[in-house]
Each structure stands twice: as C-alpha cells, then as structure tokens.
Design a protein around this motif. Structure first.
Motif, PDB file in Angstrom:
ATOM      1  N   PRO A  69       0.888 -16.183  -4.288  1.00  0.00           N
ATOM      2  CA  PRO A  69       1.315 -16.871  -3.051  1.00  0.00           C
ATOM      3  C   PRO A  69       0.554 -16.339  -1.839  1.00  0.00           C
ATOM      4  N   LEU A  70       0.160 -17.261  -0.985  1.00  0.00           N
ATOM      5  CA  LEU A  70      -0.608 -16.875   0.194  1.00  0.00           C
ATOM      6  C   LEU A  70       0.268 -16.326   1.303  1.00  0.00           C
ATOM      7  N   THR A  71       1.573 -16.544   1.244  1.00  0.00           N
ATOM      8  CA  THR A  71       2.466 -16.117   2.331  1.00  0.00           C
ATOM      9  C   THR A  71       3.133 -14.779   2.063  1.00  0.00           C
ATOM     10  N   GLU A  72       2.904 -14.148   0.915  1.00  0.00           N
ATOM     11  CA  GLU A  72       3.521 -12.868   0.586  1.00  0.00           C
ATOM     12  C   GLU A  72       2.461 -11.776   0.564  1.00  0.00           C
ATOM     13  N   ALA A  73       2.824 -10.636   1.145  1.00  0.00           N
ATOM     14  CA  ALA A  73       1.915  -9.493   1.159  1.00  0.00           C
ATOM     15  C   ALA A  73       2.046  -8.719  -0.149  1.00  0.00           C
ATOM     16  N   VAL A  74       0.926  -8.236  -0.618  1.00  0.00           N
ATOM     17  CA  VAL A  74       0.891  -7.472  -1.859  1.00  0.00           C
ATOM     18  C   VAL A  74       1.139  -5.999  -1.539  1.00  0.00           C
ATOM     19  N   ASP A  75       2.106  -5.402  -2.201  1.00  0.00           N
ATOM     20  CA  ASP A  75       2.417  -3.990  -1.959  1.00  0.00           C
ATOM     21  C   ASP A  75       1.302  -3.111  -2.494  1.00  0.00           C
ATOM     22  N   PRO A  76       0.981  -2.024  -1.769  1.00  0.00           N
ATOM     23  CA  PRO A  76      -0.062  -1.127  -2.265  1.00  0.00           C
ATOM     24  C   PRO A  76       0.420  -0.349  -3.494  1.00  0.00           C
ATOM     25  N   VAL A  77      -0.520   0.178  -4.194  1.00  0.00           N
ATOM     26  CA  VAL A  77      -0.217   0.916  -5.417  1.00  0.00           C
ATOM     27  C   VAL A  77       0.409   2.256  -5.047  1.00  0.00           C
ATOM     28  N   TYR A 116       1.915   5.794 -10.292  1.00  0.00           N
ATOM     29  CA  TYR A 116       0.798   5.511 -11.196  1.00  0.00           C
ATOM     30  C   TYR A 116       0.441   6.740 -12.032  1.00  0.00           C
ATOM     31  N   LEU A 117       0.457   7.917 -11.409  1.00  0.00           N
ATOM     32  CA  LEU A 117       0.130   9.128 -12.163  1.00  0.00           C
ATOM     33  C   LEU A 117       1.180   9.432 -13.219  1.00  0.00           C
ATOM     34  N   ILE A 118       2.454   9.071 -12.933  1.00  0.00           N
ATOM     35  CA  ILE A 118       3.508   9.336 -13.910  1.00  0.00           C
ATOM     36  C   ILE A 118       3.408   8.371 -15.090  1.00  0.00           C
TER      37      ILE A 118
END
Length: 602
Positions: A50-58, A63-65
């Motif tokens: 979707p173009l109206t939703e922001a993607v959360d950063p990693v 990620y390390l867990i």
C-alpha cells in the motif's frame, strides 16, 4: 468503411487519461481495501505494498535474536557482536549522612518487608560500559564542555573579516593616482603596459625548494607533520553539539542516586519581645507558596521564652530534650519563586475568652507605662499563672505575620556590606507589601529594587540579612484556615486596604536569614537523627525542615523516611446547641481497641 485488419482488432482503444483515472480511483480508497488489491497479469499472485502506509524499520535486536550468527560469518563479525569486555559491574558502598541509620533492624520482620528495607542499605551496583562513548546515542558535546575546549584556541582572522584602515587605504589610493600621472612618458598610453609601473613594481617572493627533486614519501611525511603541528587533540569535538530537540535517543550516563535537596536557607531565631511580659509565647515558622496555594514545608517550632516564663509550665511540660531546643532551621526550596512567603505564627496558653479579648492587653499596654499600670499588669500575670496551671498543655492562636522572602534576598544581595539589617513594620503598611528598610543602611536603591521571574530567585549567593519584625497581625477568630491566609498573602504583594483593617500587635522579633552552609555542624534531620560532624551532643542543634514541594520532583527515593504530618484544619460546632468553648482535639495511634494500646508516637 474499410474493415480493420486482424492485428488492429486486438489493440485496446483506451486512452492514457482513462487509465490514470482508473488507477487513481482504486488507490483513493481506505488502506484496508488497498491490501486486497492484486496486480493483474503474470504477477497476479503477489500482493502490492500500500502506498499510504509507512514501512516500519527493521528491529536490529529482534533480527539478531531470530537470526543467530553462523560459526564462520566473515571478517566483519566483530562489528555486529557486543564486545565481551564492554560491561563491568562495580559495587560502591552507600554513603550514610547520619551517625545512626534510620532504617529499622531486620529482626522479626516479614521477608518482603525485609527486602524492601535492604533497598535503602545495600551497596550501589554501578554498571560501567567501556565503549559507551563510541555509540551514536552518546553525546559528550555539552555547552560547558564546548566552551572549555575552545579555551586557548587561536582566533582565526581572514582577509575578508579585516576592515581596511581608513588612513592607509587613502594613502594607497593617492599613491596609485600619482604613479598613473606619468603614463604620457610611456610608448603606449596603457597603465598596465607602462614602463614606469614595470620599473617600480616589486617581484613576488620566490618559493623555496620549488624545483628541488623530493620523493613522494618525503612530501607525504612533511604534509603529515604540518597537519599534526599545533593541532587540537579533540578536533572533531569542536563541532557544535546538535540541537537538544533533535529526535535522536541520547543515552546519557546517570549519576549515583542521592537524597534530594533544593536551595537551602538557614533561618536563626534570635529574640522575641513584647511590650509586656505576662505569659509564655510560642512561635513557629513555615514556608507558603501563594501561587500554588500550598504549604511547602513543615512547621518549625522554637521557644524564646525566658526561664521565668518557662517555669510557669513545669507542672505540665516534661523536661525538654535537646532536640526540642533548636532555634535555627534549614529550609529547602526546590522551586523558588516570587510567591514564597515565610509565615510566622504565635501561640499562647489556652485561656477563657475570645482570641480578640486575650490579645487586647498586648495592644493597649506599653512598656513605658509599666509603672503607671503596675496593678493591672500584676493582675494579668496572676490570671496568666492560673491558666498555665490549669491548661498549660494546650495552646491557642495569638498573632501572625509574613515575610516576602525574595524581597529580602534581593535587597541583601544588592548591598556591598557583609551583612544586612532590615526592619519590617507591618503596622504602618502603605500600598503594597514592600518591606521598609533602614535608609541609613540599605538606601533608596534597594527600596525600589525588584526581581521578576524564577531565574532571579537565587538563594545560594545572597549576603546574610538580619530582620527585625516590629509588628504582628492579631489572629482573627473566624479566619484561622489556610485559605484565609492565602488571601492575606496575595494582598501583601499588591496595593490593598484589606491589611489596614487588621489590628497590629507591637512586638520585636529578630531573625537571621542566610544561605545554608554545605556541611553544617550540630544538624538534625527531620527524623531528629544527628548528621555527621556532630562533635558534642550537648550543643543546641539546628533542625532540617522537611520540604513539601509545590510540584513533583522526579528523583528516586533513596532515603528511608517514616514520618506522618497531621494538621487538623477545622472543627465546626455551628449546629450544636449551647456553648462549645475550649474544645481540644487529640490524635493518637492505637494498635488495639483497649486504651492501654496507645502507641508512644510524638
């Protein structure tokens, strides 16, 4: 009309404008509908973002867990691992500022309560991170450190910053004009090509060793030495620190928790004298904030009666402990402001009659007429002795006054003397509550000096001041609540006729106000525990008065304190039939219903 050829029949006649309109209509819906939108064609089985939703950063930690490192992850493995020697735990002993700890003993105590008690006595566990300063969240460039680093740096002056000297600049222009006057003697009429200017011009200085053969390694070494010469040891730290409002998490190293103190003020009570001396008078001090309408300190009770007056109460008052003989107190103010008042209240032994009738002799008899009114004074003393014998354990309000604290502090700080003498006369107020100073000592400048804002309320650097309060207000029987007191204190800061209606009582109270020393001797905490550096237990102590902050103070509770303050506000017998005079209120702690279960709590 000619028929369309076979390949042209498969071409869509939809124009580009209609395609854009159709796509924009599909994406103008809600985000929930966009999640169900699929791409038509070969990739129809994939869902579009979707173009109206922001993607959360990693999330790096997550990620390390979820992705454990392989055994052989390459030469850059150390960059994503935490160093094994980064964290070090050091145990620091907890400092106790009193001679005896306020924490109760752990004998016969519930395990949960015992663990809570140990949180006030165990050593501090300090976690030291060796590489904390290398992280992006660490910001050592504070404003104070920035100024400290800039000390001793040479000031850089560039040619564009230098303003040309008027006289030298004019001389150079005149010289150029004189030299250009000789262009007629030159073969050509141009000043740039004139032989005269070429003969008078100076050659540029030759660059040394310009044509020498020097290896590249030697040139690099010379350049490196020149860069290191007179170079600041923290070159990149000279860059100004980023704005504090910048949305970057700052991981500052916290200080070791300690007991909170505001700006501390030392008040010494020297003497209290009335026109007539017929009975004991008791006094108390407390701080009030008019703006917040709060009492910001506990009461400090002090006794300035003579030994003869104290003798009238011996049948009712047990021998006084040394902790109750304090005549000096240390007040703590976390939020000093122009609205803080030092309120002084006077009490006397309870006696029959209204408050106004009990205070009448102090307003009509003068010290100069003692011989003339000897018989009346003897009669008053006899009555006072009878009341002391019958009701010596009980008190009644008598008079009060208030001191605008910041006016005293600002006036004392403006003088050049080591101490200040200030006289406060509450009986002859004109206009606002501006203290009358002795003109021979203070002068007119400090009479008109005022401060505005909390920045000017500094209680740590003013010179000690000796105050003489010459009048008190008679306590009105129907105005005993704190709400009435706040109204009077508010009227003291602005011109008002309310105070003029109050009847004054002539008296003389002398007190000293000064900044509290850092480590005072013979000092007691609010729990009456002796603070360290207490050489002699027989010396009259100084009491630390517990503060009730006007606003919340966000500091951890590191000191064990077991105090409960009870201030009865009012007792209303308006609906009771008959007389209701001389009513006493007794507050007592009980650990059972039997009268013998009363706890000895003072």
């Amino acid at each position: 009309m000619a028929e369309r050829r076979a390949f042209a029949q498969k071409i869509s006649r939809t124009v580009a404008a209609e395609v854009r309109k159709q796509i924009s209509g599909q994406y103008s819906g809600s985000p929930q509908l966009l999640k169900n939108l699929n791409i038509v064609g070969n990739i129809s089985h994939h869902t579009t973002v979707p173009l109206t939703e922001a993607v959360d950063p990693v999330d790096l930690e997550d990620y390390l867990i979820t992705h454990p490192l392989a055994v052989d992850s390459g030469p850059l493995r150390d960059l994503i691992e935490f160093p094994p020697d980064d964290i070090e735990v050091v145990y620091s002993p907890r400092d106790c500022r009193t001679l005896v700890s306020a924490v109760p003993e752990e004998s016969e105590m519930d395990p949960h309560v015992r663990d809570c008690i140990r949180s006030y006595t165990e050593d501090w566990a300090i976690v030291i991170r060796k590489y904390h300063k290398l992280g992006t969240g660490f910001n050592p460039n504070t404003l104070d450190k920035q100024k400290e680093r800039q000390k001793g740096l040479p000031k850089q002056v560039f040619e564009s910053d230098e303003a040309p000297d008027g006289s030298n600049y004019q001389d150079e222009q005149d010289d150029l004009k004189r030299r250009s006057m000789s262009i007629d003697d030159t073969p050509r009429g141009s000043w740039a090509c004139s032989i005269f200017d070429l003969k008078n011009s100076l050659p540029d200085a030759l660059l040394p060793n310009l044509l020498d053969r020097t290896p590249n390694e030697e040139i690099d070494r010379q350049n490196d030495d020149q860069r290191k010469s007179n170079r600041h040891k923290e070159l990149f730290a000279l860059h100004p620190s980023p704005d504090e409002e910048e949305p970057i998490e700052r991981l500052s190293v916290p200080d070791v928790p300690k007991e909170h103190f505001g700006q501390r003020l030392l008040v010494k009570c020297l003497s209290l004298k009335f026109e007539i001396e017929i009975e004991p008078i008791f006094a108390s001090l407390a701080l009030y904030d008019v703006k917040e309408k709060k009492k910001i300190s506990e009461n400090f009770y002090f006794d300035l009666n003579s030994e003869q007056m104290k003798g009238l109460l011996r049948p009712h008052v047990p021998p006084a402990a040394i902790t109750t003989l304090a005549r000096s107190a240390i007040f703590s103010i976390t939020y000093p402001s122009q609205d803080v008042f030092l309120v002084i209240k006077l009490e006397k032994v309870l006696q029959q009659g209204d408050i106004g009738e009990c205070a009448e002799p102090y307003m009509i008899f003068k010290e100069a007429d003692a011989t003339k009114n000897k018989e009346k004074l003897e009669k008053l003393k006899s009555q006072a002795e009878q009341f002391c014998q019958r009701l010596g354990k009980y008190r009644m309000p008598f008079a009060w006054t208030a001191i605008h604290l910041m006016n005293i502090v600002s006036s004392a700080g403006s003088l050049e003397r080591d101490s200040t003498e200030v006289e406060i006369n509450t009986g002859e107020r004109k206009g606002s509550w501006s203290e009358r100073r002795n003109s021979s000592i203070v002068g007119r400048r400090s009479l008109e000096r005022t401060t505005s804002g909390d920045d000017a309320c500094n209680l740590t650097s003013f010179r000690p001041a000796t105050l003489t309060v010459t009048n008190f207000f008679k306590q009105e029987g129907d105005r005993l609540s704190d709400e009435d007191l706040y109204k009077f204190l508010a009227d003291m800061r602005r011109p008002s006729s309310v105070l003029r209606r109050l009847r004054p009582i002539t008296a003389q109270l002398k007190i000293d106000i000064s900044p509290a020393p850092e480590n005072p001797h013979y000092c007691l905490t609010p729990e009456l525990l002796q603070v360290k550096l207490y050489p002699d237990s027989r010396v009259r102590p100084t009491r630390e008065i517990l503060e009730f902050p006007a606003r919340d103070v966000y500091v951890p509770n590191t000191t064990y304190r077991n105090l409960l303050y009870i201030y009865p506000q009012s007792l209303n017998f308006a609906n009771r039939q008959g007389s209701a005079r001389n009513i006493t209120v007794k507050v007592q702690f009980m650990y059972g219903e039997d009268p013998s279960n009363a706890m000895p709590v003072s």
